[in-house]
Write an enzyme that holds these catalytic residues in place. Structure first.
Site, mmCIF file in Angstrom:
data_model
loop_
_atom_site.group_PDB
_atom_site.id
_atom_site.type_symbol
_atom_site.label_atom_id
_atom_site.label_comp_id
_atom_site.label_asym_id
_atom_site.label_seq_id
_atom_site.Cartn_x
_atom_site.Cartn_y
_atom_site.Cartn_z
ATOM 1 N N ILE A 1 75.628 83.959 81.830
ATOM 2 C CA ILE A 1 74.176 83.923 81.998
ATOM 3 C C ILE A 1 73.865 83.189 83.306
ATOM 4 C CG2 ILE A 1 72.031 83.034 81.018
ATOM 5 C CD1 ILE A 1 73.302 83.279 78.277
ATOM 6 N N LYS B 1 68.120 82.519 86.693
ATOM 7 C CA LYS B 1 67.203 83.382 85.943
ATOM 8 C C LYS B 1 66.603 82.624 84.760
ATOM 9 C CE LYS B 1 68.005 88.075 86.597
ATOM 10 N NZ LYS B 1 68.751 89.307 86.323
ATOM 11 N N CYS C 1 64.661 89.250 72.951
ATOM 12 C CA CYS C 1 65.739 90.064 73.541
ATOM 13 C C CYS C 1 65.916 91.223 72.563
ATOM 14 C CB CYS C 1 67.012 89.235 73.749
ATOM 15 S SG CYS C 1 67.540 88.303 72.291
#
Lengths: 171, 171
Positions: free
Chosen positions: B85, B89, B109
């Protein structure tokens, strides 16, 4: 600068099973001393406890120092075949819970699993959640000790009885 | 009278894994059509999605009809050894999340377990929660598929990097 606070040595410890239920309504297990600094941040106006026992001195002191009102609706756990959660006590607790004059409010029992889970389940019925969604939430917090008697209590609970003791003016 | 609404035939179905995270911040799995009437009640101003794929037409239509702004920070799941990840972001997503001009906001998600769980875990770091409490919450929503890589990501995430892109004026 908010980032500066990251260098503080002390982390905040929410009570076990802590969660936000709705705006200004929280749930958790029994709050211990190490949780008090976290609870202070919530700016609680009330605590609604479902335990039967007297509230311990150290918790009474926290309430007094922080101007928190205590509502106690003591109920026994839902262990068949001897105990049944009384509907009228749940309705009275819901009336306190929904009254915005008591917000922000924290609900707790001992583990924050069963009695608290039943009360939240009944709240969700008033909010018109489907039973599937209500049971998913109940199980998420009672895992791995979910009780089917609790889920049956929630399913059979009649929201109309609760609305009779709730004053819509303060919702 | 609020009680009258109980006689409506249609129950409200929150998306799976729906939960309130903080005031005006919600989390869930991917919202489907049957969840739209529930989502409408939240009065959402924004949705923050972590999926990589294009948003489906039926969801785009819901956004348009209800004046909801979409923020997309597409990331892949955290499955070792191939994917990681990206910290930047997550920081950018946190900046959107904490900006009260975007509230109420829903994060989702696909399952609402892993990517959403990582983002919430990082939010809790900014809120100074202890790692024990953060992981308890992560596992409650990812159960029975908790990933230790996700928990490691949360543990190693440096909140100070996030604070650099967050404008305190809008918190």
């Amino acid at each position: 600068v908010p980032g500066d606070s990251l260098s503080y040595p002390e982390d905040l410890c929410p009570p076990d099973n802590f969660n936000m239920v709705s705006t200004w309504i929280y749930r958790s297990s029994f709050p211990k001393k190490k949780n008090f600094s976290f609870l202070k941040k919530l700016g609680l106006k009330s605590i609604l406890t479902l335990i039967l026992e007297d509230y311990p001195d150290q918790n009474m002191k926290f309430l007094k120092e922080n101007n928190v009102t205590l509502f106690q609706f003591g109920i026994a756990g839902n262990k068949e075949p001897f105990v049944q959660i009384p509907d009228d006590k749940i309705s009275a607790a819901l009336a306190v819970l929904l009254d915005r004059r008591n917000h922000p409010i924290l609900i707790h029992c001992n583990k924050g699993k069963h009695r608290t889970g039943c009360l939240i389940g009944c709240l969700r019925k008033l909010q018109q959640w489907s039973h599937t969604s209500i049971f998913d939430e109940y199980r998420r917090f009672s895992h791995p000790k979910s009780r089917s008697m609790d889920q049956q209590f929630i399913e059979l609970f009649d929201g109309r009885e609760a609305w009779k003791v709730i004053d819509p003016k303060w919702i």
